[in-house]
Scaffold this motif. Structure first.
Motif, mmCIF file in Angstrom:
data_model
loop_
_atom_site.group_PDB
_atom_site.id
_atom_site.type_symbol
_atom_site.label_atom_id
_atom_site.label_comp_id
_atom_site.label_asym_id
_atom_site.label_seq_id
_atom_site.Cartn_x
_atom_site.Cartn_y
_atom_site.Cartn_z
ATOM 1 N N PRO A 35 0.836 -1.186 -0.062
ATOM 2 C CA PRO A 35 0.008 -0.101 -0.025
ATOM 3 C C PRO A 35 0.921 1.268 -0.144
ATOM 4 C CG PRO A 35 -0.101 -0.862 2.021
ATOM 5 C CD PRO A 35 0.978 -1.968 1.233
ATOM 6 N N GLY A 36 0.079 2.618 -0.541
ATOM 7 C CA GLY A 36 0.761 3.872 -0.278
ATOM 8 C C GLY A 36 0.420 4.134 1.060
ATOM 9 N N ARG A 37 0.580 5.248 1.541
ATOM 10 C CA ARG A 37 0.491 5.638 2.875
ATOM 11 C C ARG A 37 0.158 7.257 3.106
ATOM 12 N NH1 ARG A 37 2.748 9.596 2.576
ATOM 13 N NH2 ARG A 37 4.854 9.996 2.576
ATOM 14 N N VAL A 38 -0.714 7.650 4.236
ATOM 15 C CA VAL A 38 -0.705 8.993 4.657
ATOM 16 C C VAL A 38 0.103 8.894 5.821
ATOM 17 C CG1 VAL A 38 -2.953 9.425 3.300
ATOM 18 C CG2 VAL A 38 -2.928 8.766 5.676
ATOM 19 N N ASN A 39 0.499 10.126 6.029
ATOM 20 C CA ASN A 39 1.125 10.280 7.366
ATOM 21 C C ASN A 39 0.176 11.240 8.056
ATOM 22 O OD1 ASN A 39 2.888 10.209 9.813
ATOM 23 N ND2 ASN A 39 4.203 11.896 8.636
ATOM 24 N N LEU A 40 -0.373 10.585 9.400
ATOM 25 C CA LEU A 40 -1.266 11.202 10.184
ATOM 26 C C LEU A 40 -0.395 12.578 10.729
ATOM 27 C CD1 LEU A 40 -4.114 11.261 11.136
ATOM 28 C CD2 LEU A 40 -3.409 9.869 13.127
ATOM 29 N N ILE A 41 0.750 12.289 11.157
ATOM 30 C CA ILE A 41 1.466 13.300 12.030
ATOM 31 C C ILE A 41 2.869 12.692 12.200
ATOM 32 C CG2 ILE A 41 0.854 12.646 14.344
ATOM 33 C CD1 ILE A 41 0.599 16.064 14.681
ATOM 34 N N GLY A 42 4.024 13.694 12.093
ATOM 35 C CA GLY A 42 5.218 13.273 12.471
ATOM 36 C C GLY A 42 5.940 13.625 10.761
ATOM 37 N N GLU A 43 6.156 14.700 10.683
ATOM 38 C CA GLU A 43 6.454 15.071 9.284
ATOM 39 C C GLU A 43 8.151 15.500 9.254
ATOM 40 O OE1 GLU A 43 5.431 13.727 6.565
ATOM 41 O OE2 GLU A 43 3.547 14.510 6.895
ATOM 42 N N ASN A 48 15.316 12.474 11.079
ATOM 43 C CA ASN A 48 15.994 12.970 12.395
ATOM 44 C C ASN A 48 16.076 11.965 13.857
ATOM 45 O OD1 ASN A 48 16.978 15.989 11.956
ATOM 46 N ND2 ASN A 48 14.809 15.880 11.181
ATOM 47 N N LEU A 49 15.645 10.525 13.318
ATOM 48 C CA LEU A 49 15.543 9.491 14.227
ATOM 49 C C LEU A 49 14.350 9.611 15.161
ATOM 50 C CD1 LEU A 49 19.396 8.754 14.829
ATOM 51 C CD2 LEU A 49 17.580 8.053 12.821
ATOM 52 N N GLY A 50 13.369 10.541 14.720
ATOM 53 C CA GLY A 50 12.482 10.655 15.616
ATOM 54 C C GLY A 50 11.121 9.908 15.749
ATOM 55 N N TYR A 51 9.964 10.647 15.800
ATOM 56 C CA TYR A 51 8.694 9.641 15.977
ATOM 57 C C TYR A 51 7.710 10.015 14.522
ATOM 58 C CZ TYR A 51 9.839 9.313 20.737
ATOM 59 O OH TYR A 51 10.396 9.003 21.942
ATOM 60 N N VAL A 52 7.111 8.921 14.118
ATOM 61 C CA VAL A 52 6.218 9.126 13.064
ATOM 62 C C VAL A 52 4.758 8.427 13.215
ATOM 63 C CG1 VAL A 52 7.858 9.726 11.379
ATOM 64 C CG2 VAL A 52 7.140 7.435 11.639
ATOM 65 N N LEU A 53 3.587 8.819 12.551
ATOM 66 C CA LEU A 53 2.247 8.290 12.976
ATOM 67 C C LEU A 53 1.584 8.014 11.691
ATOM 68 C CD1 LEU A 53 0.780 6.989 15.443
ATOM 69 C CD2 LEU A 53 -0.295 9.254 15.487
ATOM 70 N N PRO A 54 2.185 7.264 10.646
ATOM 71 C CA PRO A 54 1.460 7.240 9.282
ATOM 72 C C PRO A 54 0.358 5.965 9.569
ATOM 73 C CG PRO A 54 3.590 5.924 9.289
ATOM 74 C CD PRO A 54 3.523 6.494 10.584
ATOM 75 N N GLN A 199 -1.415 -2.214 10.237
ATOM 76 C CA GLN A 199 -2.252 -3.058 10.569
ATOM 77 C C GLN A 199 -3.591 -2.312 10.190
ATOM 78 O OE1 GLN A 199 -2.528 -4.751 14.414
ATOM 79 N NE2 GLN A 199 -0.410 -5.196 14.592
ATOM 80 N N ALA A 200 -4.504 -3.023 9.511
ATOM 81 C CA ALA A 200 -5.799 -2.569 9.143
ATOM 82 C C ALA A 200 -6.518 -1.769 10.364
ATOM 83 C CB ALA A 200 -6.737 -3.366 8.707
ATOM 84 N N GLN A 201 -6.979 -0.572 10.143
ATOM 85 C CA GLN A 201 -7.830 0.359 11.257
ATOM 86 C C GLN A 201 -6.928 0.869 12.225
ATOM 87 O OE1 GLN A 201 -11.245 -1.904 12.334
ATOM 88 N NE2 GLN A 201 -11.674 -2.461 10.332
ATOM 89 N N HIS A 202 -5.700 0.814 11.965
ATOM 90 C CA HIS A 202 -4.506 1.371 12.904
ATOM 91 C C HIS A 202 -3.476 2.282 12.242
ATOM 92 C CE1 HIS A 202 -6.051 -2.227 15.118
ATOM 93 N NE2 HIS A 202 -5.565 -1.947 16.239
ATOM 94 N N ALA A 203 -3.000 2.993 13.167
ATOM 95 C CA ALA A 203 -2.037 3.899 12.730
ATOM 96 C C ALA A 203 -0.889 3.169 13.210
ATOM 97 C CB ALA A 203 -2.093 5.472 13.214
#
Ligand code: ADP
Ligand code: MG
Length: 395
Positions: A35-43, A48-54, A199-203
């Motif tokens: 799949p492709g993705r959207v990134n909910l937040i964390g751009e 920068n070795l940080g956090y993301v929430l796609p 996973q489905a229905q999860h970020a």
């Protein structure tokens, strides 16, 4: 039957099998989906070795493959075809394994070729001749990561066919190497991780330093809400300047602070020590964005979609003002779709925005965006909802 359970994907799988047979004269050994993705937040936090929430979306790349070793054991010829933009006859791009040289493969075939190259760098792996065909419905250059969908579909296919038993983290790292070194786009680890691990229905809450993940439930149904994507149809490209310049700004900021990465900085007060005002502003986005990802995870877990929406808006402001990766069209989309919170998503400089919208507001919000674009004289945007789908696998 597609694992994602989507009837549309199942129909595309069957059509791809037919097209493959027509182009290559026999059926593929299998078809894999990523799949492709959207990134909910964390751009821009990933490098920068940080956090993301796609999260992975219900738009995907399918890759059909057949190894030539079955009919022609010594073959070193790699054949690539894509249904993208093609009419009746699908043009086939052929190269040999010896021609897998970084930056030397032109056009779209560089992406699957990059994955073959990265795998052949591994000890004991020798991938020879094969036939490959791609069919993707991830919009190209829209910030929804069509490139990684293509690479991830290719790597899961080859992992399966050649019995490589790579872990998802290894596959994420290999596709990153493929895109960075072979294609020449200095992208981070987020996109392919989302495509592989969601996973489905999860970020997917990913710590890009440890590569640890947590699946965070998306409480959209409970709130009768959806994620709306507004594709501005202004294509971005990560192979050119802006993205690399932001990476360089962050490295400069980290060096000024004497830390390995901006992940180690926890408050914006610490950024005073950065003399260069541009590097300081870039670092401010990264430090505040990491905080917003952690806050968004907590808000999702508390089913507080209102708080998530506010964080999306703050994230957008930070990208617009401090990181300076938005565009007029993205700002207009976010402003018109503000509803339950909105932000640009992906690398920026064009591409797509996302908005949290109540189901009954989809049409009025879409209309408001279309009108704003029309009024400003922009190209008509593509607006659609996305579902959080599961990560890559055999289709
Ligand atoms: P994004 O990943 O955000 O969509 P990129 O510029 O990183 O944008 O990647 C887009 C490139 O990926 C395209 O220019 C093309 O080379 C390749 N690509 C993506 N999807 C396909 C496809 N279906 N067929 C062929 N090439 C594709
Ligand atoms: Mg890409």
């Amino acid at each position: 039957m597609s694992r994602s359970g989507s009837g549309e994907t199942a129909a595309r799988v069957n059509a791809l099998r037919e097209k493959f047979a027509k182009a290559y004269g026999h059926r593929p050994e299998g078809i894999w989906r990523a799949p492709g993705r959207v990134n909910l937040i964390g751009e821009h936090t990933d490098y920068n070795l940080g956090y993301v929430l796609p999260f992975a979306i219900d738009k995907n790349a399918l890759v059909a493959v057949r190894r030539k070793s079955q009919l022609d054991p010594g073959s070193q010829v790699l054949d690539f075809a894509s249904t993208y933009g093609a009419g009746g006859e699908l043009p086939i791009t052929s190269i040999t394994v010896d021609e897998l040289v970084p930056r030397a493969v032109p056009g779209w075939a560089a992406y699957p070729a990059a994955v073959l190259w990265a795998l052949n760098q591994l000890d004991g792996v020798r991938i020879g001749g094969l036939e490959l065909m791609v069919d993707s419905d991830v919009p190209v250059g829209s910030g929804l990561s069509s490139s990684h969908a293509l690479e991830v579909a290719t790597i899961v296919a080859l992992d399966d066919l050649y019995g490589l038993q790579l872990t998802k983290v290894q596959m994420a790292q290999l596709t990153q190497r493929a895109e960075n070194e072979f294609v020449g786009a200095p992208t981070g680890i987020m996109d392919q991780s989302a495509s592989l691990m969601s996973q489905a229905q999860h970020a997917l809450f990913l710590d890009c330093r440890s590569m640890e993940t947590q699946a965070v439930p998306l409480p959209l149904a409970q709130h009768n809400a959806v994620v709306l994507v507004i594709d501005t149809r202004v294509e971005h490209s990560h192979v050119d300047g802006g993205y690399a310049a932001r990476r360089a700004n962050c490295e400069q900021a980290a060096a000024a602070l004497g830390v390995e990465s901006l992940r180690e900085v926890h408050s914006i007060a610490e950024l005073e020590a950065i003399a260069d005002p541009v590097a300081r502003r870039r670092a401010k986005h990264i430090v505040t964005e990491n905080r917003r990802v952690l806050d968004a995870v907590a808000a999702l877990r508390a089913s507080d979609l209102g708080a998530v929406g506010k964080l999306l808006c703050q994230s957008h402001e930070s990208m617009r003002d401090d990181y300076e990766i938005s565009s007029e069209e993205l700002d207009a989309a976010v402003e018109a779709a503000m509803a339950g919170g909105a932000r640009m998503t992906g690398g920026g400089f064009g591409g797509s925005a996302i908005a949290l919208v109540k189901r009954e507001r989809i049409e009025p919000v879409s209309q408001a965006v279309r009108e704003a674009f029309d009024h400003a004289g922009y190209v008509e945007p593509a607006i659609f909802t996305v579902i959080a789908d599961e990560g890559a696998g055999r289709a």
